[in-house]
Design a protein around this motif. Structure first.
Motif, PDB file in Angstrom:
ATOM      1  N   VAL A  56       0.852  -1.185   0.000  1.00  0.00           N
ATOM      2  CA  VAL A  56       0.000   0.000   0.000  1.00  0.00           C
ATOM      3  C   VAL A  56       0.890   1.237   0.000  1.00  0.00           C
ATOM      4  O   VAL A  56       1.857   1.322   0.761  1.00  0.00           O
ATOM      5  N   TYR A  57       0.559   2.197  -0.885  1.00  0.00           N
ATOM      6  CA  TYR A  57       1.332   3.434  -0.978  1.00  0.00           C
ATOM      7  C   TYR A  57       0.438   4.630  -0.664  1.00  0.00           C
ATOM      8  O   TYR A  57      -0.781   4.597  -0.899  1.00  0.00           O
ATOM      9  N   LEU A  77       1.497  13.385  -2.305  1.00  0.00           N
ATOM     10  CA  LEU A  77       2.601  12.434  -2.426  1.00  0.00           C
ATOM     11  C   LEU A  77       2.412  11.582  -3.676  1.00  0.00           C
ATOM     12  O   LEU A  77       1.274  11.296  -4.080  1.00  0.00           O
ATOM     13  N   ARG A  78       3.528  11.162  -4.248  1.00  0.00           N
ATOM     14  CA  ARG A  78       3.457  10.239  -5.385  1.00  0.00           C
ATOM     15  C   ARG A  78       3.452   8.811  -4.843  1.00  0.00           C
ATOM     16  O   ARG A  78       4.425   8.393  -4.207  1.00  0.00           O
ATOM     17  N   PRO A  79       2.367   8.065  -5.085  1.00  0.00           N
ATOM     18  CA  PRO A  79       2.224   6.732  -4.486  1.00  0.00           C
ATOM     19  C   PRO A  79       3.069   5.664  -5.171  1.00  0.00           C
ATOM     20  O   PRO A  79       2.564   4.773  -5.849  1.00  0.00           O
ATOM     21  N   LYS A  80       4.362   5.768  -4.945  1.00  0.00           N
ATOM     22  CA  LYS A  80       5.292   4.793  -5.514  1.00  0.00           C
ATOM     23  C   LYS A  80       6.618   4.913  -4.778  1.00  0.00           C
ATOM     24  O   LYS A  80       6.830   5.868  -4.011  1.00  0.00           O
ATOM     25  N   PRO A  81       7.537   3.964  -4.966  1.00  0.00           N
ATOM     26  CA  PRO A  81       8.833   4.071  -4.290  1.00  0.00           C
ATOM     27  C   PRO A  81       9.551   5.369  -4.641  1.00  0.00           C
ATOM     28  O   PRO A  81       9.404   5.911  -5.735  1.00  0.00           O
ATOM     29  N   GLY A  82      10.337   5.847  -3.696  1.00  0.00           N
ATOM     30  CA  GLY A  82      11.075   7.089  -3.862  1.00  0.00           C
ATOM     31  C   GLY A  82      11.119   7.837  -2.543  1.00  0.00           C
ATOM     32  O   GLY A  82      10.394   7.505  -1.604  1.00  0.00           O
ATOM     33  N   LEU A 138      -5.021   6.007  -1.014  1.00  0.00           N
ATOM     34  CA  LEU A 138      -4.071   4.905  -0.956  1.00  0.00           C
ATOM     35  C   LEU A 138      -4.075   4.156  -2.288  1.00  0.00           C
ATOM     36  O   LEU A 138      -5.147   3.891  -2.860  1.00  0.00           O
ATOM     37  N   THR A 139      -2.912   3.840  -2.759  1.00  0.00           N
ATOM     38  CA  THR A 139      -2.788   3.000  -3.941  1.00  0.00           C
ATOM     39  C   THR A 139      -2.392   1.601  -3.483  1.00  0.00           C
ATOM     40  O   THR A 139      -1.323   1.414  -2.898  1.00  0.00           O
ATOM     41  N   VAL A 140      -3.291   0.649  -3.721  1.00  0.00           N
ATOM     42  CA  VAL A 140      -3.033  -0.745  -3.369  1.00  0.00           C
ATOM     43  C   VAL A 140      -2.609  -1.465  -4.646  1.00  0.00           C
ATOM     44  O   VAL A 140      -3.345  -1.461  -5.635  1.00  0.00           O
ATOM     45  N   PHE A 597       5.112   1.975   2.265  1.00  0.00           N
ATOM     46  CA  PHE A 597       5.595   3.300   2.647  1.00  0.00           C
ATOM     47  C   PHE A 597       6.222   3.277   4.036  1.00  0.00           C
ATOM     48  O   PHE A 597       5.946   2.395   4.852  1.00  0.00           O
ATOM     49  N   VAL A 598       7.072   4.288   4.297  1.00  0.00           N
ATOM     50  CA  VAL A 598       7.663   4.521   5.614  1.00  0.00           C
ATOM     51  C   VAL A 598       7.570   6.017   5.881  1.00  0.00           C
ATOM     52  O   VAL A 598       7.928   6.821   5.018  1.00  0.00           O
ATOM     53  N   VAL A 599       7.070   6.393   7.067  1.00  0.00           N
ATOM     54  CA  VAL A 599       6.955   7.805   7.445  1.00  0.00           C
ATOM     55  C   VAL A 599       7.865   8.041   8.657  1.00  0.00           C
ATOM     56  O   VAL A 599       7.694   7.405   9.700  1.00  0.00           O
ATOM     57  N   ILE A 600       8.817   8.961   8.506  1.00  0.00           N
ATOM     58  CA  ILE A 600       9.801   9.234   9.562  1.00  0.00           C
ATOM     59  C   ILE A 600       9.757  10.724   9.891  1.00  0.00           C
ATOM     60  O   ILE A 600       9.796  11.565   8.991  1.00  0.00           O
ATOM     61  N   ASP A 601       9.677  11.033  11.182  1.00  0.00           N
ATOM     62  CA  ASP A 601       9.628  12.426  11.618  1.00  0.00           C
ATOM     63  C   ASP A 601      10.878  12.772  12.412  1.00  0.00           C
ATOM     64  O   ASP A 601      11.214  12.101  13.396  1.00  0.00           O
ATOM     65  N   ASP A 602      11.588  13.812  11.959  1.00  0.00           N
ATOM     66  CA  ASP A 602      12.763  14.355  12.657  1.00  0.00           C
ATOM     67  C   ASP A 602      13.865  13.326  12.915  1.00  0.00           C
ATOM     68  O   ASP A 602      14.274  13.114  14.065  1.00  0.00           O
TER      69      ASP A 602
END
Length: 809
Positions: A56-57, A77-82, A138-140, A597-602
């Motif tokens: 899921v992106y 956001l672009r729903p793909k790797p990057g 979400l792009t599945v 996806f991965v979401v990282i803050d600070d």
């Protein structure tokens, strides 16, 4: 490649990996394979009918009324790797968006749930808190169109929210039914600054559980527990027969004088197994359903007649009621009762023959008219009142009769020897004459009670003389025979379940070791990129204990200048954060995770410049297979991407009045300065002052940023210390000395003549003149280009050539 499962078939998600190993193991019988598949299949059953396999992106994220975000803010956001960097100063709202995304999927986050080490944070926005919603497209992978995940709050508590997933072709379902709850715990695609600390500062068991979860062994561990329970149940069946057999042997030996006991012992110990034909015949030889004389004797022994005391009381009551009725005969009350009955009969006749007023007895005409009927009704009422004692006596007689009848109860089954007295007693229920009933009931009850007492005593004596001992042995024999048959039926399945359990445990250990090694390798590779200029070497990470052990922990040892030590005891804060990232990223990148996806803050806090460069490389590598979204206020991170030539999308977060948060795409700073200068050059009637000072200054800004970018690219190739370069750039004001860092490898400021010579060699003789003209813009007299548009285009060309890595090599 997924580094956590990077070895051969271990790159497969766990169910596929286990199925591949099953297919490749020639030693397994089909029965054992079936037991393994049953256990694995059951361990996957979670009741989730709307599971989303993924990956899921994230697409467009919309936040309203949450923390620092007031009116609707959109993060595209672009729903793909990057890799996407979301950059903004402190207080701009970027962390609010990051926490909103985490809360959207999990329903909570460390800040708003009150888990922050210092304080709990208000979760509703102060300016737009009436309606709080978070939504993401979400792009599945595999779905024809995007899904929408929406979380809304209806109450005042942070927990008063509901999330719904609307997926094309699958309808709308609560998030709890999607099947992501366990995945968000095991593979957790969210990392906040608080989480970063928890990864390395938690309890040993929590640190163990965090890493053990990402190994993806829950599927296998559940199968082990299921097979263990099944084997325990089958063992109990087999052991029950084994435990019962010596007890039966002892009981049979106690009655060995009986030929039947000897036959049973021989049949039990036959070489090929028990002779069930003989055993079944012995069991059938003694009735187990209480048939024959033994059954009749037991029935007689239980015989019990009526309670003579109760019968006596009932008979006395009946006789007293009879006496009361007899006492009232011939009295005025009795006469009133008779007259009332007679008048009632006449009145009933008159009602039936309303047209006939003649007396039916004497024939007198017109005497039974309406007036007579009224007088008769009044007289009947008066006579009934006078006859009340008779009615009460008769009611008492009926009640006493009914009470005695109710005592005459026949048992469901009567011993043959007691049929006659029971029949006589039963006949009393059909006697309607109270006097006869009182006379016969007491005699029948006494006769029956005496007969029951005599018969029961004799039957008990007979039973005492019977051989109950053999019967007890036969009951035990029947029980053991049943257990033996159950054990025989269970043994093949028990063997298969045992083999399946051994196989699954072996595979669990192998996969665990492979994945721990792969995880450790990945962690060390990340650490090597993040450790820049650190003397700390990370040893292989390992797990001590098992998932259910009381003592379990994550082993993280390091070596500082070849001296071994525990990691948490010797690392600086920046090194600890780098270590936490080294532990988190493999966890989020596992192949079993449904999240793309991965979401990282600070993540940059406490990192020195060298480590920021390493972090950019690590995120870039992760971004080749995952969508990586990083929120940061530190401009060093986007700079690290650009200076190393790494692809990245940068979004800028800005916060206006009343919590209005806007997210825009960050433009190229060099291009932005050139565009501003070109707009000024094209402005009709632009004052000379602006063309003399502002336009050259904008061009100087573009060249400065181009030179700095080229300097960082050269530094990444030469390995010069990042902090030293940054300090030198900060101290250098003029363009010519600044260009030294972009043109030479030593990181030193070279003489102006040497720099100019290098510039003319690489970019042509006009390059130094352009730089000089741009610098004059800062002076009071400035520089007025003859053709402003042409001047800006020349500066743009020079900036582009400086930025090309191959040109200034």
């Amino acid at each position: 490649m997924d580094a956590t499962h990077a070895h051969g078939s271990n790159a497969l998600p766990l169910p596929q990996l286990v199925e591949a190993r099953l297919a490749q193991d020639p030693k397994l019988t089909e029965g054992v394979r079936n037991r393994i598949r049953e256990a694995l299949g059951d361990s996957q059953d979670g009741g989730e009918s709307h599971a989303v396999a993924g990956p899921v992106y994230l697409g467009k994220v919309t936040v309203r009324g949450f923390r620092g975000v007031g009116s609707q803010a959109r993060l595209n956001l672009r729903p793909k790797p990057g890799v996407t960097l979301v950059v903004g100063r402190n207080g701009s709202g970027k962390s609010s968006i990051a926490e909103a995304v985490e809360t959207l999927f999990t329903g909570t986050n460390a800040h708003c749930a009150g888990q922050h080490p210092n304080r709990a944070v208000r979760w509703r926005n102060l300016h737009q808190g009436e309606q709080t919603t978070v939504e993401a497209k979400l792009t599945v992978e595999g779905d024809p169109s995007p899904s929408t995940l929406t979380r809304t709050w209806t109450g005042e508590a942070f927990t008063d929210s509901q999330a719904l997933l609307r997926r094309p072709g699958h309808g709308t379902v609560p998030l709890e039914q999607v099947g992501w709850e366990q995945a968000t715990r095991a593979y957790r695609p969210f990392l906040s600054y608080v989480d970063l600390g928890n990864l390395i500062n938690g309890k040993p068991s929590e640190m163990y559980d965090n890493i053990a979860a990402i190994l993806g062994l829950d599927h296998l561990n559940a199968a082990v527990r299921r097979l263990t329970a099944a084997k325990k149940e089958l063992d109990a069946v087999v052991n029950a027969e084994k435990e019962k057999k010596p007890l039966l042997h002892a009981a049979l030996e106690d009655v060995e004088h009986d030929d039947r006991a000897l036959k049973a012992l021989v049949a039990m110990d036959e070489k090929g197994g028990p002779d069930h034909v003989v055993l079944d015949a012995l069991i059938a030889g003694v009735p187990t359903a209480d048939e024959g004389r033994l059954r009749e004797a037991r029935l007689e022994a239980a015989a019990e007649g009526p309670d003579l005391q109760q019968v006596g009381v009932a008979v006395d009551a009946l006789r007293n009621a009879l006496a009361d009725v007899d006492d009232l005969k011939g009295t005025a009350a009795a006469d009133a009762h008779s007259r009332a009955q007679l008048l009632q009969a006449a009145l009933s006749h008159s009602d039936r023959h309303a047209d006939d007023t003649a007396c039916p007895v004497c024939g007198t005409e017109q005497v039974l008219d309406r007036e007579w009927a009224s007088r008769a009704e009044v007289q009947i009422a008066a006579l009934h009142h006078e006859a009340e004692a008779v009615r009460e006596a008769e009611a008492g007689l009926r009640k006493a009769t009914r009470t005695l009848h109710d005592m005459v109860l026949m048992p469901r089954e009567v011993p043959a020897v007691l049929t006659a007295p029971w029949q006589t007693w039963g006949d009393c229920r059909r006697i309607t004459d109270p006097a006869e009933l009182a006379e016969r009931a007491l005699g029948a009850a006494v006769t029956l009670a005496d007969a029951c007492e005599v018969v029961a005593r004799k039957a008990r004596e007979e039973l005492a003389a019977k051989d109950e001992r053999w019967r007890g042995v036969v009951d035990l024999l029947a029980e053991w025979t049943k257990l033996f048959r159950e054990a025989e039926a269970a043994r093949p399945r028990r063997t298969e379940v045992g083999a399946a359990l051994t196989w699954v445990k072996k595979v669990t250990t192998e996969v665990r070791d492979d994945r721990v090694n792969a995880f450790s390798d990945h962690t060390q590779r990340i650490w090597e990129k993040l450790r820049r200029q650190s003397s700390v070497d990370l040893k292989p990470v390992s797990l001590h204990g098992s998932e259910r052990a009381n003592v379990r922990k994550l082993i993280m040892d390091v070596a500082v200048d070849d001296t071994e030590a525990p990691a948490l005891g010797v690392m600086s804060q920046g090194e600890l954060h780098s270590l936490a990232l080294s532990l988190f990223l493999p966890r989020a990148a596992t192949a079993d995770s449904p999240f793309g996806f991965v979401v990282i803050d600070d993540p940059v806090q406490s990192m020195d410049p060298a480590k920021v460069d390493g972090l950019a490389q690590v995120l870039d590598e992760l971004g080749r297979e995952r969508q990586v979204v990083v929120f940061t206020h530190d401009t060093r991170l986007p700079h690290a991407f650009r200076s190393q030539g790494l692809p990245v999308t940068v979004l800028k977060v800005e916060r206006g009045e009343r919590s209005n948060v806007h997210v825009t795409s960050e433009t190229d700073p060099v291009k932005e300065a050139i565009d501003d200068a070109m707009a000024l050059a094209h402005t009709t009637g632009c004052p000379d002052t602006a063309l003399r000072n502002v336009l050259p200054s904008l061009c100087r800004e573009a060249l400065t940023m181009a030179i700095v970018e080229a300097a960082w690219i050269r530094r990444s190739r030469t390995g010069q210390p990042a902090d030293r370069l940054q300090a030198a750039i900060d101290e250098t004001e003029r363009l010519i000395p600044l260009a030294s860092f972009a043109l030479f490898d030593d990181g030193l400021v070279h003489p102006d003549d040497e720099v100019r010579s290098r510039l003319r060699t690489l970019y042509g003789g006009e390059s130094t003149a352009l730089i000089n003209q741009c610098q004059r813009g800062a002076h009071p007299d400035g520089f007025l280009p003859h053709d402003p548009v042409a001047f800006v285009r020349k500066v743009e060309d020079l900036a582009d050539r400086i930025r090309k890595p191959g040109v200034n090599a």
